[in-house]
Design an enzyme around this catalytic site. Structure first.
Site, PDB file in Angstrom:
ATOM      1  N   CYS A  35     -72.531 -20.053 -75.137  1.00  0.00           N
ATOM      2  CA  CYS A  35     -72.072 -19.349 -73.938  1.00  0.00           C
ATOM      3  C   CYS A  35     -72.986 -18.161 -73.639  1.00  0.00           C
ATOM      4  CB  CYS A  35     -70.634 -18.878 -74.144  1.00  0.00           C
ATOM      5  SG  CYS A  35     -70.076 -17.778 -72.843  1.00  0.00           S
ATOM      6  N   CYS A  38     -71.229 -14.579 -74.258  1.00  0.00           N
ATOM      7  CA  CYS A  38     -70.637 -14.194 -75.545  1.00  0.00           C
ATOM      8  C   CYS A  38     -71.518 -13.180 -76.288  1.00  0.00           C
ATOM      9  CB  CYS A  38     -70.440 -15.430 -76.422  1.00  0.00           C
ATOM     10  SG  CYS A  38     -68.804 -16.174 -76.227  1.00  0.00           S
ATOM     11  N   HIS A  98     -64.512 -15.048 -75.823  1.00  0.00           N
ATOM     12  CA  HIS A  98     -64.771 -16.237 -74.995  1.00  0.00           C
ATOM     13  C   HIS A  98     -63.486 -16.880 -74.494  1.00  0.00           C
ATOM     14  CE1 HIS A  98     -67.227 -19.642 -73.656  1.00  0.00           C
ATOM     15  NE2 HIS A  98     -66.261 -20.423 -74.103  1.00  0.00           N
ATOM     16  N   HIS A 149     -66.112 -18.369 -69.590  1.00  0.00           N
ATOM     17  CA  HIS A 149     -65.960 -17.003 -70.104  1.00  0.00           C
ATOM     18  C   HIS A 149     -65.648 -16.071 -68.929  1.00  0.00           C
ATOM     19  CE1 HIS A 149     -67.274 -14.127 -73.484  1.00  0.00           C
ATOM     20  NE2 HIS A 149     -66.632 -13.415 -72.553  1.00  0.00           N
ATOM     21  N   HIS A 151     -65.196 -13.507 -66.103  1.00  0.00           N
ATOM     22  CA  HIS A 151     -66.146 -12.572 -65.489  1.00  0.00           C
ATOM     23  C   HIS A 151     -65.798 -12.313 -64.032  1.00  0.00           C
ATOM     24  CE1 HIS A 151     -67.715 -16.567 -64.479  1.00  0.00           C
ATOM     25  NE2 HIS A 151     -68.359 -16.017 -63.464  1.00  0.00           N
TER      26      HIS A 151
HETATM   27 ZN   LIG Z   1     -68.355 -16.896 -74.042  1.00  0.00          ZN
END
Ligand SMILES: [Zn+2]
Ligand SMILES: [Zn+2]
Length: 313
Positions: A35, A38, A98, A149, A151
């Site tokens: 990811c 992360c 995550h 993830h 955001h």
């Molecule tokens: Zn992540």
């Protein structure tokens, strides 16, 4: 960017976005090591702009979007109006975890996130070529998120969008529609939650089923006008609102609405759940009317029943 033939609507042509990485279900279920967002993978993002450091590691991290909407095409054509596609496109990761949804962070962490929104808006508004900074969150694939993830995105563009201009026209101090909406909705069957600084309710005529708005009780322009207790009030009611929206769908958009520098405006946040298969179809496209499947009074009753009022906020 290209302007509609006659309406104040603009189109960005951003072919680079077709190259974006889309998380597969397998990535989330098995391994988060690949990811981009992360901890440990900071070198996979463009150079960091800022971070909020907590307990030796970052809690909030800001960096440019690798696949910006802006800057894709600068075209000029005789006859049709065009404008520079100059701007800034940033990503704010609100949690290093995550697997954590933004609705699951603490009030203090949400305050850090809101302060980051505020600071990025202020920094980008300092660019004299920027007209408006749009801050929004796409949660879930059905809401347009390409990466799992959590955001937020920040998009600074050269002009004030027509939608914001229209809202400014109705936000003049003393005759502001949002002040009137506050007075009405806090005692209506569409009320969901209220605290000292904010009120959450389902709007009278939603554009989408289960839509929820969080509106400042004071007539304030932006996050800049919120002191620490009011920021905590916003963080609290926002977390509760997102949690209860997730009881109907994990997919939603959250959009900040604030006035550009010097404008008279009434700060609010719109949360738009995205119910699968409820696309805007022919009737909506042909008329700009909306069709929803649950009355906002019914949604508000559901939200009131399931909201966690016994949390600290
Ligand atoms: Zn992540
Ligand atoms: Zn107002």
């Amino acid at each position: 960017m290209r302007k509609d033939y006659f309406r104040d609507l603009w189109t960005f042509v951003a072919p680079g976005r077709a190259l974006r990485h889309f998380d597969s279900k397998e990535v989330k279920a098995s391994d988060h090591t690949g990811c981009f967002f992360c901890p440990g993978n900071e070198n996979l993002t463009p150079p960091e702009i800022s971070r909020v450091q907590e307990n030796g590691s970052w809690q909030v991290r800001v960096f440019p979007n690798k696949f910006p909407i802006i800057g894709g095409e600068d075209i000029s054509e005789n006859g049709w109006e065009t404008a520079s596609s100059y701007g800034h496109h940033e990503v704010i990761v609100e949690t290093p975890d995550h697997y954590q949804r933004v609705s699951e962070i603490t009030v203090a962490e949400m305050v850090n996130t809101l302060r980051t929104y505020r600071d990025r808006i202020n920094a980008l508004e300092d660019d004299p070529n920027i007209g408006y900074v749009s801050v929004f969150k796409n949660q879930g694939r059905e809401a347009g998120a390409s990466l799992d993830h959590s955001h937020t995105q920040v998009l600074a563009v050269t002009q004030v969008p027509a939608q914001i201009k229209e809202k400014m026209e109705h936000s003049h101090t003393g005759e502001c529609i949002y002040c009137k909406i506050n007075q009405g909705e806090r005692v209506s069957p569409r009320l969901v939650s209220i605290n000292d600084s904010f009120v959450a309710f389902c709007p009278f005529a939603p554009r989408f089923t289960h839509e929820l708005w969080v509106v400042s009780r004071e007539h304030i322009r932006s996050l800049n006008n919120l002191n620490d207790p009011a920021l905590a009030d916003l963080a609290g009611i926002l977390l509760k609102s997102l949690k209860v929206v997730e009881k109907v769908t994990p997919n939603y958009n959250m959009v900040l609405n604030y006035g550009p520098k010097g404008a008279d405006f009434h700060f609010h946040i719109e949360i738009v759940p995205r119910i699968p298969h409820q696309v805007k179809a022919g009737f909506e496209l042909g008329t700009d009317y909306a069709v929803i499947t649950t009355a906002p009074e019914e949604t508000a009753a559901f939200y009131r029943e399931h909201i966690s009022e016994n949390q600290p906020y």
